[in-house]
Design a protein around this motif. Structure first.
Motif, mmCIF file in Angstrom:
data_model
loop_
_atom_site.group_PDB
_atom_site.id
_atom_site.type_symbol
_atom_site.label_atom_id
_atom_site.label_comp_id
_atom_site.label_asym_id
_atom_site.label_seq_id
_atom_site.Cartn_x
_atom_site.Cartn_y
_atom_site.Cartn_z
ATOM 1 N N LYS A 185 0.837 -1.210 0.000
ATOM 2 C CA LYS A 185 0.000 0.000 0.000
ATOM 3 C C LYS A 185 0.862 1.246 0.000
ATOM 4 O O LYS A 185 0.485 2.275 -0.575
ATOM 5 C CB LYS A 185 -0.934 -0.027 1.198
ATOM 6 C CG LYS A 185 -1.968 -1.131 1.045
ATOM 7 C CD LYS A 185 -2.996 -1.072 2.133
ATOM 8 C CE LYS A 185 -4.108 -2.071 1.817
ATOM 9 N NZ LYS A 185 -5.071 -2.162 2.905
ATOM 10 N N THR A 186 2.019 1.149 0.639
ATOM 11 C CA THR A 186 2.932 2.288 0.592
ATOM 12 C C THR A 186 3.478 2.469 -0.821
ATOM 13 O O THR A 186 3.633 3.599 -1.293
ATOM 14 C CB THR A 186 4.085 2.093 1.597
ATOM 15 O OG1 THR A 186 3.527 1.807 2.876
ATOM 16 C CG2 THR A 186 4.951 3.335 1.693
ATOM 17 N N ILE A 188 1.871 1.798 -3.557
ATOM 18 C CA ILE A 188 0.790 2.450 -4.306
ATOM 19 C C ILE A 188 0.779 3.941 -3.998
ATOM 20 O O ILE A 188 0.641 4.780 -4.887
ATOM 21 C CB ILE A 188 -0.568 1.813 -3.951
ATOM 22 C CG1 ILE A 188 -0.595 0.360 -4.435
ATOM 23 C CG2 ILE A 188 -1.720 2.610 -4.557
ATOM 24 C CD1 ILE A 188 -1.824 -0.418 -4.009
ATOM 25 N N ALA A 189 0.974 4.266 -2.730
ATOM 26 C CA ALA A 189 0.982 5.679 -2.336
ATOM 27 C C ALA A 189 2.154 6.414 -2.991
ATOM 28 O O ALA A 189 2.016 7.565 -3.406
ATOM 29 C CB ALA A 189 1.051 5.801 -0.815
ATOM 30 N N ARG A 191 3.411 5.669 -5.872
ATOM 31 C CA ARG A 191 2.976 5.880 -7.252
ATOM 32 C C ARG A 191 2.052 7.100 -7.340
ATOM 33 O O ARG A 191 2.157 7.906 -8.251
ATOM 34 C CB ARG A 191 2.221 4.628 -7.733
ATOM 35 C CG ARG A 191 1.645 4.747 -9.130
ATOM 36 C CD ARG A 191 0.682 3.604 -9.404
ATOM 37 N NE ARG A 191 -0.581 3.792 -8.712
ATOM 38 C CZ ARG A 191 -1.489 2.836 -8.517
ATOM 39 N NH1 ARG A 191 -1.268 1.622 -8.952
ATOM 40 N NH2 ARG A 191 -2.611 3.102 -7.883
ATOM 41 N N GLU A 192 1.179 7.247 -6.380
ATOM 42 C CA GLU A 192 0.185 8.312 -6.418
ATOM 43 C C GLU A 192 0.779 9.680 -6.104
ATOM 44 O O GLU A 192 0.378 10.682 -6.680
ATOM 45 C CB GLU A 192 -0.953 8.017 -5.434
ATOM 46 C CG GLU A 192 -1.790 6.808 -5.802
ATOM 47 C CD GLU A 192 -2.556 7.016 -7.087
ATOM 48 O OE1 GLU A 192 -3.162 8.085 -7.236
ATOM 49 O OE2 GLU A 192 -2.536 6.121 -7.960
ATOM 50 N N ASN A 193 1.688 9.743 -5.127
ATOM 51 C CA ASN A 193 2.184 11.054 -4.673
ATOM 52 C C ASN A 193 3.439 10.849 -3.826
ATOM 53 O O ASN A 193 3.383 10.773 -2.605
ATOM 54 C CB ASN A 193 1.081 11.753 -3.869
ATOM 55 C CG ASN A 193 1.436 13.176 -3.509
ATOM 56 O OD1 ASN A 193 2.588 13.582 -3.577
ATOM 57 N ND2 ASN A 193 0.438 13.940 -3.108
ATOM 58 N N ARG A 196 4.451 13.309 -0.980
ATOM 59 C CA ARG A 196 3.615 13.209 0.201
ATOM 60 C C ARG A 196 4.061 12.027 1.074
ATOM 61 O O ARG A 196 4.091 12.122 2.296
ATOM 62 C CB ARG A 196 2.140 13.039 -0.205
ATOM 63 C CG ARG A 196 1.180 13.233 0.948
ATOM 64 C CD ARG A 196 1.541 14.503 1.639
ATOM 65 N NE ARG A 196 0.591 14.979 2.619
ATOM 66 C CZ ARG A 196 0.916 15.209 3.893
ATOM 67 N NH1 ARG A 196 2.117 14.908 4.338
ATOM 68 N NH2 ARG A 196 0.047 15.746 4.721
ATOM 69 N N VAL A 197 4.391 10.926 0.426
ATOM 70 C CA VAL A 197 4.816 9.742 1.179
ATOM 71 C C VAL A 197 6.112 10.043 1.933
ATOM 72 O O VAL A 197 6.267 9.686 3.097
ATOM 73 C CB VAL A 197 5.009 8.525 0.238
ATOM 74 C CG1 VAL A 197 5.473 7.317 1.021
ATOM 75 C CG2 VAL A 197 3.718 8.210 -0.484
#
Ligand SMILES: Nc1ncnc2c1ncn2[C@@H]1O[C@H](COP(=O)(O)OP(=O)(O)O)[C@@H](O)[C@H]1O
Ligand SMILES: [Mg+2]
Lengths: 314, 235
Positions: A185-186, A188-189, A191-193, A196-197
């Protein structure tokens, strides 16, 4: 039904279906499907880096070939039996992907694509350079006698199908587990931003590094299995074409979906197979279908399925 | 005890001096407001504190250690939380997953779910937790940012214009939230709404053209002529 139950039913259902199909399919499709399952395992590995972590590699043929040659050369020149040879292929993939990750992850975006492409090309040239051992473009055949695993003949179509299914099931389950696990899930995060991660306290570099090693190792396992099950290792598997294939399969099937790699590989395999039966200009038909798909299903087949009906699709 | 301090912190972008020799000291538990006109260097300053932006010169100390050389994610691990001025949520992930990602890095696994729901509740987004963050109204995305900061249970919470785009009742909720955190959590709050500053800040630092123009209690600042001239426009 809870999302978890649906996910298990769908993915388990596919594996059961693939298991049952071997008793029904005519020999030709039976052989195709075995091949598709191994290639789909490769795509599953690619999808972890591209679909889930958002890193577009143009060099995965390097990992596929590392597995194939780690296994093949081990059998051919070191006299390894199947199990240690497979292990050699997997380890080769892990080492090569770890090394490339250390180098390539200093870059991002287009530079990452170029660096991975160049190193894969260097890998391809290395295979040709050591033609004395690899037999270069011509490749080498792995004899039936060398393909016995615990008394099972892997060149036999039934055994081969079953081995391909085991491999694919393993890759699918690992991928499903990973993307539902906090680590996945991290990814994926990221990939998304990504920024922010980072600002949530995560070390982006180590996450990408691990993702790349997992992705490369799965790809190498598929490469090793491909060489073993179909009895051949050749330089074409290290060429840029084999870096582009998993990208296409994953894009078609749905990047960042667990089933996408299989769907894309299946679709593309039969698209080329069927259109080449109709006309010699089969690449044209394949091209047109691909363009139509990118226009009408930009998220890939499984991606559109998720967008439109199955929101829970992992 | 001072939890955060900067010494002569500066940053220039090519020819532009965005922050010049800023030295701050913030005692643990204080609510410190950072105000100043647009372009004064507030976001750049907190960027250097949190590690997003490397300073041109100067040092940052956090919790007794020099953290100037530490990458951002390590500073965050040490107990800073940073919320973005320009909303930066995971748009394609559900609101709850946004907060869970923030929680997971800082809390033990069994605590994550309950802490996530609690943070969502505190900012009033509990009902909207299954919506994709990108589908939330702008103000709700701001609140989601705050929840992502809160859930980390930071010792230093950096908020960059959190109330921008909030409705009056949401601003009232925000003020209440800050008052609840005050004393336990050190808060560095960049804020344009003077109302909010006057009500929640213990101490105010005014930045102008990258330099500290004034520092004092909200009342001091309100009375300061230089501040009025530069910023409040009432001088
Ligand atoms: N990455 C950057 N590159 C160039 N100039 C920048 C950059 N970030 C900020 N600046 C400039 O630095 C000054 C301070 O900006 P900022 O810290 O965002 O101010 P504030 O948050 O107080 O409005 C502004 O003039 C801005 O244009
Ligand atoms: Mg700003």
């Amino acid at each position: 039904m809870s999302a978890r139950a649906k996910i298990i039913a769908l993915h388990g259902g596919l594996l059961v279906l693939l298991f049952v199909l071997q008793f029904i399919l005519p020999a030709y499709h039976h052989g195709n499907l075995a091949r598709i399952m191994v290639l789909a395992s490769y795509a599953v590995g690619y999808n972890i880096l591209f679909g889930y972590t958002g890193l577009l590699s143009l060099g995965h043929a390097l990992f596929f070939a590392a597995g194939m040659y780690g296994m093949g050369l081990g059998i051919q020149h070191l006299g390894l039996t199947v199990a240690p040879a497979m292990l050699a292929g997997v380890i080769a993939g892990a080492v090569v992907s770890g090394a490339l990750a250390l180098l390539a992850l200093r870059t991002a975006g287009v530079a990452f694509m170029i660096v991975t492409l160049m190193f894969a090309q260097a890998g391809y040239l290395t295979v040709l350079y050591f033609g004395e051992y690899t037999r270069g473009d011509e490749g080498f055949v792995i004899q039936q006698a060398q393909r016995m695993l615990w008394g099972i003949d892997l060149s036999d179509p039934t055994n081969r199908y079953f081995a391909a299914l085991m491999l694919f099931a393993l890759c699918l389950i690992v991928s499903l587990w990973l993307v539902r696990h906090p680590f996945g899930k991290t990814l994926i995060a990221i990939r998304e931003n990504e920024e922010r991660v980072r600002m949530l306290g995560y070390n982006i570099y180590t996450h990408k590094l691990i993702a790349m090693v997992v992705s490369g190792t799965i790809s190498a396992t598929a490469g090793a299995a491909y060489g073993l099950l179909f009895g051949y290792a050749g330089a074409s598997f290290a060429s840029v074409q084999y870096s582009i294939f998993p990208l296409l399969w994953v894009l078609l099937g749905g990047a960042g979906t667990v089933l996408g790699p299989f769907i894309g590989t299946l679709f593309m395999f039969y698209l080329i197979d069927l259109s080449s039966g109709i006309t010699t200009a089969y690449m044209l038909i394949a091209g047109v279908v691909l363009v139509l798909l990118t226009l009408f299903a930009p998220q890939g087949l499984a991606g559109e399925l998720r967008n439109r009906i199955w929101r829970w699709l992992p | 005890m001072t939890i955060l301090s900067t010494q002569e912190l500066s940053r220039h972008f090519d020819g532009l001096q965005a922050v010049r020799n800023v030295s701050l000291g913030i005692p643990a538990g204080q609510v410190r407001a950072l105000i100043g006109p647009n372009g004064a260097g507030k976001t750049t300053l907190v960027g250097m504190i949190s590690g997003r932006i490397p300073p041109s010169s100067g040092r940052v100390h956090f919790d007794g250690a020099d953290i100037t050389a530490l990458p951002a994610h390590v500073r965050i691990r040490r107990g800073m939380a940073y919320t973005f001025q320009i909303t930066s949520v995971f748009e394609r992930l559900p609101a709850q997953e946004n907060v869970t990602l923030a929680a997971r890095r800082h809390l033990k696994a069994p605590e994550v779910d309950s802490a996530t729901l609690e943070a969502l509740e505190r900012v009033g987004l509990l009902e909207l937790r299954d919506q994709e963050a990108g589908d939330l109204a702008y103000g709700h995305q701001r609140l989601l940012e705050i929840a992502m900061g809160l859930v980390q249970r930071p010792r230093l919470l950096i908020l960059d214009e959190p109330t921008q785009g909030l409705t009056d009742s949401e601003i009232a909720g925000f003020k209440k939230l800050v008052r609840e955190l005050a004393g336990k959590t050190t808060i560095l709050l960049i804020e344009h709404n003077m109302n909010v500053v006057m009500e929640v800040a213990d101490q105010v630092t005014v930045l102008n053209f990258g330099e500290v123009l004034a520092e004092g209690t909200p009342d001091d600042i309100r009375a300061d002529r230089a501040v009025q001239a530069a910023y409040l426009g009432t001088g």
